[in-house]
Scaffold this active site. Structure first.
Site, PDB file in Angstrom:
ATOM      1  N   HIS A 126      -8.899  -3.663  -2.584  1.00  0.00           N
ATOM      2  CA  HIS A 126      -7.987  -2.851  -1.776  1.00  0.00           C
ATOM      3  C   HIS A 126      -8.463  -1.398  -1.731  1.00  0.00           C
ATOM      4  CE1 HIS A 126      -3.766  -1.868  -0.369  1.00  0.00           C
ATOM      5  NE2 HIS A 126      -4.198  -0.670  -0.769  1.00  0.00           N
ATOM      6  N   GLU A 127      -8.790  -0.841  -2.887  1.00  0.00           N
ATOM      7  CA  GLU A 127      -9.185   0.577  -2.939  1.00  0.00           C
ATOM      8  C   GLU A 127     -10.544   0.805  -2.282  1.00  0.00           C
ATOM      9  OE1 GLU A 127      -6.856   2.613  -3.531  1.00  0.00           O
ATOM     10  OE2 GLU A 127      -5.566   1.013  -4.273  1.00  0.00           O
ATOM     11  N   HIS A 133     -10.104   1.093   1.376  1.00  0.00           N
ATOM     12  CA  HIS A 133      -9.665   2.438   1.778  1.00  0.00           C
ATOM     13  C   HIS A 133     -10.868   3.353   2.021  1.00  0.00           C
ATOM     14  CE1 HIS A 133      -5.339   2.692   1.774  1.00  0.00           C
ATOM     15  NE2 HIS A 133      -5.250   2.110   0.594  1.00  0.00           N
ATOM     16  N   CYS A 193       0.850  -1.183   0.000  1.00  0.00           N
ATOM     17  CA  CYS A 193       0.000   0.000   0.000  1.00  0.00           C
ATOM     18  C   CYS A 193       0.889   1.238   0.000  1.00  0.00           C
ATOM     19  CB  CYS A 193      -0.893  -0.015   1.231  1.00  0.00           C
ATOM     20  SG  CYS A 193      -1.999   1.407   1.358  1.00  0.00           S
TER      21      CYS A 193
END
EC number: 3.5.1.88
Length: 162
Positions: free
Chosen positions: A130-131, A134, A88
């Site tokens: 993953h995004e 976030h 990351c």
């Protein structure tokens, strides 16, 4: 072209659930342009709005030389499993084996508010997950378990903080 600086672990914006986008205007389009410029830097696969200090449910991705974005993503149709090293930009220099779905579907909107669907497999599926994490205030190290999690937390404590 505006490449924005990346926020590093310890910055509160990375741990805060982002606000949904409700207005598809010039300000949103400028944010998306900045996200896409920022993700085009070498070695980057994705950048979420909180990583550049903005609490909005928007991310960009750069996978297989395809740069795109999604607003207000919702993930579904998780299938299979992959367990590869993940890193990351907000936790620089650290990579740990992270379980993710092998395939996933992301639905949301483009910069103009038009519906957008992305079917991701492999690395694209990993980037979409993953995004989106976030945007929920979750970092990939939060998904780790057992010895890998303990090792990750030890190494994260040694990193410089925001």
């Amino acid at each position: 072209m505006t490449v924005r600086p990346i926020r590093i672990i310890g910055d509160a914006v990375l741990r805060t659930e982002c606000d949904p986008v409700t207005t598809f205007d010039a300000e949103l389009r400028a944010l998306i342009d900045d996200l896409e410029d920022t993700v085009r830097e070498p070695g980057r696969a994705g950048v979420a709005a909180p990583q550049i200090g903005v609490s909005a449910r928007v991310f960009s991705y750069n996978v297989d030389d395809v740069v795109g974005h999604m607003v207000n993503p919702v993930l579904s149709a998780f299938d299979g499993e992959q367990d590869d090293d993940e890193g990351c930009l907000s936790i620089p220099g650290l990579y740990f084996p992270t379980k993710r779905a092998l395939t996933v579907t992301a639905t949301g909107f483009d910069r103009h508010g038009e519906p957008l669907v992305i079917h991701g497999t492999g690395f694209l599926a990993r980037a979409l997950q993953h995004e989106t994490d976030h945007l929920n205030g979750t970092l990939y190290i939060d998904t780790l378990t057992g010895d890998v999690r303990r090792q990750a937390l030890r190494e994260v404590r040694r990193l410089p903080r925001a």
